[in-house]
Design a protein around this motif. Structure first.
Motif, PDB file in Angstrom:
ATOM      1  N   UNK A 144       0.694  -1.149   0.612  1.00 31.15           N
ATOM      2  CA  UNK A 144       0.152   0.104   0.270  1.00 31.15           C
ATOM      3  C   UNK A 144       1.171   1.237  -0.079  1.00 31.15           C
ATOM      4  N   UNK A 145       1.435   1.059   0.773  1.00 35.34           N
ATOM      5  CA  UNK A 145       3.186   2.258   0.840  1.00 35.34           C
ATOM      6  C   UNK A 145       3.396   1.970  -0.687  1.00 35.34           C
ATOM      7  N   UNK A 146       3.877   1.210  -1.385  1.00 33.40           N
ATOM      8  CA  UNK A 146       3.953   1.682  -2.417  1.00 33.40           C
ATOM      9  C   UNK A 146       3.175   2.454  -3.540  1.00 33.40           C
ATOM     10  N   UNK A 147       2.377   2.028  -3.583  1.00 34.55           N
ATOM     11  CA  UNK A 147       1.374   2.578  -4.358  1.00 34.55           C
ATOM     12  C   UNK A 147       0.780   4.062  -4.252  1.00 34.55           C
ATOM     13  N   UNK A 148       0.959   3.945  -2.877  1.00 37.16           N
ATOM     14  CA  UNK A 148       0.529   5.806  -2.469  1.00 37.16           C
ATOM     15  C   UNK A 148       1.499   6.752  -2.776  1.00 37.16           C
ATOM     16  N   UNK A 149       2.845   6.083  -2.526  1.00 39.98           N
ATOM     17  CA  UNK A 149       3.699   6.686  -3.431  1.00 39.98           C
ATOM     18  C   UNK A 149       3.638   6.765  -4.997  1.00 39.98           C
ATOM     19  N   UNK A 150       3.087   6.286  -5.646  1.00 41.95           N
ATOM     20  CA  UNK A 150       3.136   5.736  -7.075  1.00 41.95           C
ATOM     21  C   UNK A 150       2.739   7.160  -7.613  1.00 41.95           C
ATOM     22  N   UNK A 151       1.185   7.202  -6.564  1.00 38.73           N
ATOM     23  CA  UNK A 151      -0.279   8.055  -6.917  1.00 38.73           C
ATOM     24  C   UNK A 151       0.476   9.661  -6.499  1.00 38.73           C
ATOM     25  N   UNK A 152       1.563   9.605  -5.587  1.00 39.49           N
ATOM     26  CA  UNK A 152       2.331  11.378  -5.891  1.00 39.49           C
ATOM     27  C   UNK A 152       2.992  11.341  -6.899  1.00 39.49           C
ATOM     28  N   UNK A 153       3.792  10.742  -7.122  1.00 41.34           N
ATOM     29  CA  UNK A 153       4.339  10.346  -8.892  1.00 41.34           C
ATOM     30  C   UNK A 153       3.335  10.599  -9.193  1.00 41.34           C
ATOM     31  N   UNK A 154       2.575  10.334  -9.878  1.00 43.24           N
ATOM     32  CA  UNK A 154       1.862  10.977 -10.981  1.00 43.24           C
ATOM     33  C   UNK A 154       1.080  11.924 -11.002  1.00 43.24           C
ATOM     34  N   UNK A 155       0.852  12.738  -9.645  1.00 44.87           N
ATOM     35  CA  UNK A 155       0.226  14.139  -9.438  1.00 44.87           C
ATOM     36  C   UNK A 155       1.670  14.282  -9.927  1.00 44.87           C
ATOM     37  N   UNK A 156       2.686  14.683  -9.284  1.00 41.06           N
ATOM     38  CA  UNK A 156       4.042  15.801  -9.479  1.00 41.06           C
ATOM     39  C   UNK A 156       4.343  15.752 -10.950  1.00 41.06           C
ATOM     40  N   UNK A 157       3.907  14.758 -11.328  1.00 41.66           N
ATOM     41  CA  UNK A 157       3.861  14.602 -12.803  1.00 41.66           C
ATOM     42  C   UNK A 157       3.064  15.307 -14.174  1.00 41.66           C
TER      43      UNK A 157
ATOM     44  N   UNK B 185      -1.616  14.836 -20.135  1.00 40.05           N
ATOM     45  CA  UNK B 185      -2.534  15.024 -18.607  1.00 40.05           C
ATOM     46  C   UNK B 185      -3.641  14.222 -18.384  1.00 40.05           C
ATOM     47  N   UNK B 186      -5.142  14.064 -19.812  1.00 38.60           N
ATOM     48  CA  UNK B 186      -5.541  12.953 -18.949  1.00 38.60           C
ATOM     49  C   UNK B 186      -4.932  11.377 -18.791  1.00 38.60           C
ATOM     50  N   UNK B 187      -3.671  11.277 -19.420  1.00 39.35           N
ATOM     51  CA  UNK B 187      -3.054  10.154 -19.181  1.00 39.35           C
ATOM     52  C   UNK B 187      -2.604  10.333 -17.331  1.00 39.35           C
ATOM     53  N   UNK B 188      -2.312  10.806 -17.382  1.00 41.19           N
ATOM     54  CA  UNK B 188      -1.316  11.253 -15.897  1.00 41.19           C
ATOM     55  C   UNK B 188      -2.191  11.432 -14.825  1.00 41.19           C
ATOM     56  N   UNK B 189      -3.349  11.784 -14.900  1.00 39.93           N
ATOM     57  CA  UNK B 189      -4.730  11.997 -14.486  1.00 39.93           C
ATOM     58  C   UNK B 189      -5.665  10.802 -14.277  1.00 39.93           C
TER      59      UNK B 189
ATOM     60  N   UNK C 200      -4.162   7.500 -14.410  1.00 41.05           N
ATOM     61  CA  UNK C 200      -3.450   6.802 -14.188  1.00 41.05           C
ATOM     62  C   UNK C 200      -3.003   7.452 -12.246  1.00 41.05           C
ATOM     63  N   UNK C 201      -3.397   9.060 -11.791  1.00 39.80           N
ATOM     64  CA  UNK C 201      -3.207   8.463  -9.798  1.00 39.80           C
ATOM     65  C   UNK C 201      -4.282   8.344 -10.153  1.00 39.80           C
ATOM     66  N   UNK C 202      -5.366   8.913 -10.243  1.00 39.79           N
ATOM     67  CA  UNK C 202      -7.496   8.271  -9.921  1.00 39.79           C
ATOM     68  C   UNK C 202      -7.031   6.282  -9.368  1.00 39.79           C
ATOM     69  N   UNK C 203      -5.855   6.376 -10.532  1.00 40.81           N
ATOM     70  CA  UNK C 203      -6.260   4.636 -10.237  1.00 40.81           C
ATOM     71  C   UNK C 203      -5.210   4.366  -9.409  1.00 40.81           C
ATOM     72  N   UNK C 204      -4.944   4.767  -9.034  1.00 41.45           N
ATOM     73  CA  UNK C 204      -3.409   4.608  -8.106  1.00 41.45           C
ATOM     74  C   UNK C 204      -4.441   4.859  -6.706  1.00 41.45           C
ATOM     75  N   UNK C 205      -4.630   6.235  -7.103  1.00 43.01           N
ATOM     76  CA  UNK C 205      -5.213   6.846  -5.261  1.00 43.01           C
ATOM     77  C   UNK C 205      -6.033   5.403  -5.042  1.00 43.01           C
ATOM     78  N   UNK C 206      -7.039   4.907  -6.048  1.00 45.84           N
ATOM     79  CA  UNK C 206      -8.242   3.890  -5.250  1.00 45.84           C
ATOM     80  C   UNK C 206      -8.190   2.747  -4.896  1.00 45.84           C
ATOM     81  N   UNK C 207      -6.337   2.008  -5.596  1.00 47.12           N
ATOM     82  CA  UNK C 207      -5.914   0.659  -5.500  1.00 47.12           C
ATOM     83  C   UNK C 207      -5.008   1.166  -4.104  1.00 47.12           C
ATOM     84  N   UNK C 208      -4.545   2.538  -3.771  1.00 44.35           N
ATOM     85  CA  UNK C 208      -3.809   2.539  -2.232  1.00 44.35           C
ATOM     86  C   UNK C 208      -6.021   2.589  -1.202  1.00 44.35           C
ATOM     87  N   UNK C 209      -6.389   2.873  -1.198  1.00 40.51           N
ATOM     88  CA  UNK C 209      -7.898   3.303  -0.535  1.00 40.51           C
ATOM     89  C   UNK C 209      -8.273   1.564  -0.350  1.00 40.51           C
TER      90      UNK C 209
END
Length: 185
Positions: free
Chosen positions: A56-69, A110-114, A116-125
């Motif tokens: 879960x912590x790796x997924x959160x980092x990935x979501x944060x990375x997508x948000x940063x990108x 931008x849509x692709x990153x958005x 990916x970020x939503x998917x990572x957040x969903x997986x995190x939750x």
């Protein structure tokens, strides 16, 4: 044990096998355990291990990375639009046309990153929910085992008290009591 009192994975009185998957067995499968006897500390240990083992912590980092990108790409687009707007030699029609073309090129990324970020957040939750389920289930299992042990001790105490009362009553009647073969009280 399942809700009907049968051991997990046992055969019920109908003869059907009812394999049950409980939080405790899942925690064991992932190698998650606690050494603490303090319930609060035990919950923290189990929850932290569950988060780690489920990734879960790796997924959160990935979501944060997508948000940063995404933010960096937005900033880059904004900078390019500002450059176009600041060019005094462009007519309004050319300026609007270039901005629209630029936005169209960035829109897909931008849509692709958005997404990916939503998917990572969903997986995190989802991972957090699973970790909470596993942890509360494991702690509940331990509490149930402790409750059963307390009940067994209380029953043994009651039995011992009744036995002592019965022995005392029989002693008053002055009759010898055979406790074991050849031994009397």
């Amino acid at each position: 044990m399942d809700a009907s009192g049968n051991p997990t994975g046992s055969t019920t009185d109908t003869g059907n096998s009812t394999p049950q998957i409980d939080a405790q067995s899942i925690m064991k499968a992932y190698g998650i355990s606690s050494t603490s006897s303090n319930p609060a500390q035990q919950f923290i240990e189990l929850y932290s291990q569950a988060l780690e083992k489920l990734g879960v912590l790796d997924i959160k980092k990935k979501a944060e990375e997508f948000q940063k990108q995404y933010n960096e790409l937005q900033d880059e687009l904004g900078g390019k639009i500002a450059d176009i707007n600041e060019d005094p030699w462009l007519s309004e029609g050319v300026r609007v046309s270039r901005i629209q073309k630029l936005q169209a090129r960035y829109e897909t990324r931008l849509n692709t990153l958005s997404n990916k970020q939503k998917l990572a957040e969903s997986l995190y939750e989802q991972g957090v929910s699973q970790a909470q389920y596993l942890t509360t289930g494991a702690v509940g299992f331990v509490e149930k085992q402790q409750q059963l042990q307390v009940e067994a001790v209380n029953k043994a105490i009651d039995t011992a008290e009744k036995q002592a009362e019965a022995i005392a009553a029989l002693k008053k009647e002055s009759k010898p009591i055979e406790v074991s073969p050849g031994a009397t009280l």
